[in-house]
Design a protein around this motif. Structure first.
Motif, short mmCIF file in Angstrom:
data_model
loop_
_atom_site.label_atom_id
_atom_site.label_comp_id
_atom_site.label_asym_id
_atom_site.label_seq_id
_atom_site.Cartn_x
_atom_site.Cartn_y
_atom_site.Cartn_z
N THR A 1 0.82 -1.23 0.00
CA THR A 1 0.00 0.00 0.00
C THR A 1 0.84 1.27 0.00
O THR A 1 0.32 2.36 0.20
CB THR A 1 -0.93 0.02 1.23
N ILE B 1 -0.33 3.89 -2.54
CA ILE B 1 -1.64 4.43 -2.15
C ILE B 1 -1.46 5.44 -1.02
O ILE B 1 -2.06 6.53 -1.02
CB ILE B 1 -2.59 3.28 -1.70
N ARG B 2 -0.63 5.09 -0.04
CA ARG B 2 -0.42 5.99 1.10
C ARG B 2 0.36 7.23 0.69
O ARG B 2 0.14 8.32 1.21
CB ARG B 2 0.31 5.24 2.23
N ASP C 1 0.15 8.72 -2.22
CA ASP C 1 -0.83 9.59 -2.88
C ASP C 1 -1.69 10.32 -1.86
O ASP C 1 -1.98 11.52 -1.99
CB ASP C 1 -1.71 8.78 -3.83
N ALA C 2 -2.09 9.59 -0.80
CA ALA C 2 -2.91 10.21 0.25
C ALA C 2 -2.12 11.28 1.00
O ALA C 2 -2.65 12.34 1.34
CB ALA C 2 -3.40 9.13 1.23
N GLU C 3 -0.82 11.01 1.23
CA GLU C 3 0.04 11.99 1.91
C GLU C 3 0.21 13.24 1.06
O GLU C 3 0.23 14.37 1.58
CB GLU C 3 1.40 11.35 2.20
N GLN D 1 -1.96 14.49 -1.05
CA GLN D 1 -3.21 15.25 -0.93
C GLN D 1 -3.26 15.99 0.40
O GLN D 1 -3.69 17.14 0.49
CB GLN D 1 -4.41 14.31 -1.06
N ARG D 2 -2.78 15.31 1.46
CA ARG D 2 -2.79 15.94 2.79
C ARG D 2 -1.89 17.17 2.82
O ARG D 2 -2.25 18.21 3.38
CB ARG D 2 -2.33 14.94 3.85
#
Length: 742
Positions: A553, A556-557, A559-561, A563-564
């Protein structure tokens, strides 16, 4: 604590020219020039240019007389980690050997881990495995760690303790395993200072209290030993007193519950002779002169330590009947005792560019055990626990029937010894004899035991309860491996089920995670040859599924970071706008000072500025501004623990103090020392000689008679504060003076 000379690049090159040819010195000079270019405009927490650190690392390596490639790698060891330089740049400019060493020392930076402990364990594993390819990786890392420990005072207390603890657990034992006594002792002493300052300074005080008496006694003992040796007509004998290291005293006082007066080897004499024959001859002369103390003789020449250390140790009733330790060794043994494996890599004039270790390195068979521990688990934390337990813990020494000596972790059983000899011996073990008597397989081996392993070709292999009978990771691994191969298909099915459940439990979709790209990433980032190997390990219980989920993951993580962070940038921009509106309002009300307390923000007006109380910056300190929510900008010292590096809220600030300014600034000092009579008066007297305004002073006395004095003074700038600190450091029985963080 003794101060070490800070080498310049000129000092380094001058030292290298005493034992290297011009071509090799020029290689080191090229490495220095490249490192200086890469680290330009970088500074350490102390405020000094960053390049000072690589120079000091190289100087430690020069003291060990290391080869040109190792010295060059010492200068370059941080460029890949801390600058834009790459390993391919290093290889292109300096060759594959220097690239390998730099890579081995460089921390892992691109992989995201779920915890700092996991990250630390992975870094340690990478370093240890790189060391197995080239021992010089660890020698550079030890030099790096030693200089970092020497400058630890510039870090916040919790980081000092964390690094000191890591040093005691990992790096000092590694220096010991490599036989580099000069580095091991200093790492231990500095670590003790930060982990237990009360005990450290108590021992310092006890050592100093009767120093003259001890020195006189040792000098008398040296004179008498020289007289004995003189009568034997031996040539080239060196005899001198040997100081005891603080950490070894601490271990005996605290861990072995001994009083200071019960530590016999505080008083020690060392004899360096030409040959092994001379070692035993001097031993005989000393035992003729003084009676040996029962049980205090150790022959490390006949039975060397695992780190190649050899010497004769004896404790005798010396002059006046006082206990005296004597160490006797040859010059070659002394080189190994001081520099260990580094002595075998030391530079030899006219050597080939490819540095070769001597055959003595074959005796470091614990390298093989590191590789075996790596094969045992893919979990870095488990790997490091195994290393610390098996390689750095207490050991016993047992004999095979042929008289070979095997080193085993304390608590080992005959099964551990069987698997150490060979996997087939372990798998076909049926029993064991200890000193000729049949003993159970869970018998705890003692030093000096003669252990005979009984085997049978008809054995069906280990039983499952054997894993509870063994201590070493090697034996556990071999037993598990036997059953893992036996039940492979069943383990693959179970592993798939466990991984699927872990993905769902972590809130991810199976379709998003179990892609071909992600599975290939697992094979790349782990040591599995095929995915079924991974499933089998999970199913067998040898690998936690969450570790695999972490790798699967990662994208995926990430990409999320991303965005954050984008959202955080928006929030910061809004905060800037809010602060500017607030400060405009304050300006209209007459509440705003553009250069509050002598601090300005370049190219920015109308911001409320205040000095933070947590680190109390004063003019001359490197400073940084931090944009707060609704309270303007707080100014901190650059090394303040409350300032997070690379935080988006940080802004550049500068001091702007008029030359005729009489403004005074509050500064805080923490002083530690021995609580003798008049200590406080002496401190106040020395402070008052430089500074006329002491705002507050308080002291706290510990049970071991160390005192901590907290002082608040008003000063003009950092130069005046340093002058105060220098005056206080000269007070008798003051151990150290520092500026604390609140």
């Amino acid at each position: 604590m003794s101060k070490h000379k800070v080498w310049s690049e000129e000092d380094l090159f001058k030292e290298l020219s005493t034992y290297m040819n011009n071509d090799h010195v020029n290689l080191v000079k090229r490495a220095y020039s490249y490192a200086a270019k890469c680290h330009k405009n970088q500074f350490r927490q102390s405020g000094e240019p960053y390049i000072v650190h690589p120079i000091q690392v190289a100087s430690i390596l020069a003291d060990l007389r290391m080869d040109p490639e190792t010295i060059s790698a010492g200068l370059l060891h941080d460029v890949v980690e801390d600058t834009d330089a790459t390993l391919s740049d290093i290889r292109k400019l300096f060759g594959k050997n220097i690239e390998l060493i730099v890579d081995g020392v460089t921390k892992l930076g691109k992989i995201k881990y779920k915890s700092s402990r996991e990250q630390l364990a992975e870094n340690h594993r990478k370093l240890l495995l790189a060391m197995c390819s080239d021992i010089r990786v660890m020698i550079v890392k030890l030099a790096d760690r030693l200089h970092n420990m020497r400058t630890l005072e510039h870090l916040r207390p919790e980081k000092q303790r964390r690094i000191s603890n890591e040093t005691l657990e990992i790096y000092a034992p590694l220096a010991d395993r490599l036989g580099i006594g000069t580095i091991k002792w200093e790492l231990e002493d500095i670590s003790l200072r930060y982990l237990n300052p009360q005990q450290y300074y108590k021992i310092v005080h006890l050592m100093n209290s009767k120093r003259n008496e001890r020195v006189a006694y040792v000098n008398e003992a040296v004179r008498e030993v020289k007289q004995q040796v003189k009568d034997m007509n031996l040539s080239n004998v060196e005899i001198y007193g040997r100081p005891k290291h603080l950490y070894s005293i601490y271990r005996k006082m605290v861990i072995k519950h001994k009083k200071f007066g019960q530590i016999y080897d505080l008083l020690a004499v060392r004899c360096i002779v030409d040959s092994i024959k001379d070692c035993y001859a001097v031993l005989g002369a000393i035992h003729t002169k003084w009676s040996p103390m029962p049980g205090r003789f150790k022959d490390y020449i006949a039975m060397p330590k695992a780190n190649m250390y050899q010497s004769l140790h004896t404790t005798v009733f010396g002059p006046g009947g006082k206990p005296l330790e004597v160490q006797i060794r040859t010059k070659k043994m002394h080189q190994v005792a001081e520099y260990g494996v580094a002595a075998h890599w030391a530079y030899k004039e006219g050597m080939n560019d490819e540095v070769q270790a001597t055959s003595d390195n074959n005796r470091l068979n614990w390298f093989k055990r590191i590789i075996e521990l790596q094969e045992d688990t893919d979990n870095a934390s488990d790997f490091m626990d195994g290393v610390k337990g098996e390689l750095f813990g207490d050991h016993v020494y047992a004999f095979t029937p042929n008289g070979d000596v095997l080193e085993l972790p304390k608590g080992s059983t005959p099964l551990d010894m069987a698997y150490l000899v060979h996997t087939d011996v372990g798998n076909h073990t049926t029993g064991a004899k200890v000193n000729g008597t049949i003993e159970p397989l869970d018998y705890k081996i003692q030093t000096g035991n003669i252990v005979t392993i009984l085997t049978s070709v008809n054995s069906t292999g280990p039983s499952k309860d054997w894993e509870n009978m063994v201590t070493t990771s090697r034996a556990k691994h071999k037993i598990r491996q036997f059953f893992k191969h036996k039940d492979r298909e069943k383990n693959i099915i179970a592993g798939k089920e466990l991984l699927t459940k872990a993905i769902k439990d972590n809130g991810f979709s199976l379709g998003d995670v179990l892609t071909k790209e992600n599975l290939n990433r697992v094979l790349k980032d782990t040591y599995y040859k095929q995915i079924d190997d991974m499933y089998a390990e999970i199913g067998f219980g040898n690998k936690q599924p969450n570790g695999i989920v972490n790798i699967l993951t990662s994208q995926i993580r990430d990409d999320a970071e991303k965005q954050r962070q984008e959202q955080e940038q928006k929030d910061i921009l809004e905060n800037h706008q809010t602060i500017e509106k607030s400060n405009d309002s304050n300006l209209k009300k007459g509440k705003l000072n553009k250069a509050s307390d002598g601090v300005v923000i370049k190219d920015v007006d109308n911001l409320l500025i205040r000095l933070s109380h947590c680190c109390a910056p004063i003019p001359g300190d490197p400073i940084v501004g931090y944009i707060t929510k609704g309270r303007g900008v707080s100014v901190h010292r650059s090394n303040c623990p409350n300032v997070i590096e690379n935080d988006e809220r940080l802004v550049k600030v500068n001091w702007e103090i008029p030359e005729d300014s009489h403004t005074l600034f509050n500064a805080y000092l923490q002083i530690e020392g021995y609580n003798r009579n008049s200590l406080l008066n002496d401190v106040i007297k020395n402070v008052s000689g430089v500074c006329k305004q002491i705002n507050s002073i308080e002291g706290k006395v510990a049970h071991d008679k160390t005192v901590t004095i907290s002082l608040k003074v008003s000063v003009k700038n950092v130069d005046q504060l340093k002058m105060i600190m220098d005056h206080v450091k000269n007070v008798h029985d003051v151990y150290f003076v520092k500026r604390p963080f609140k």
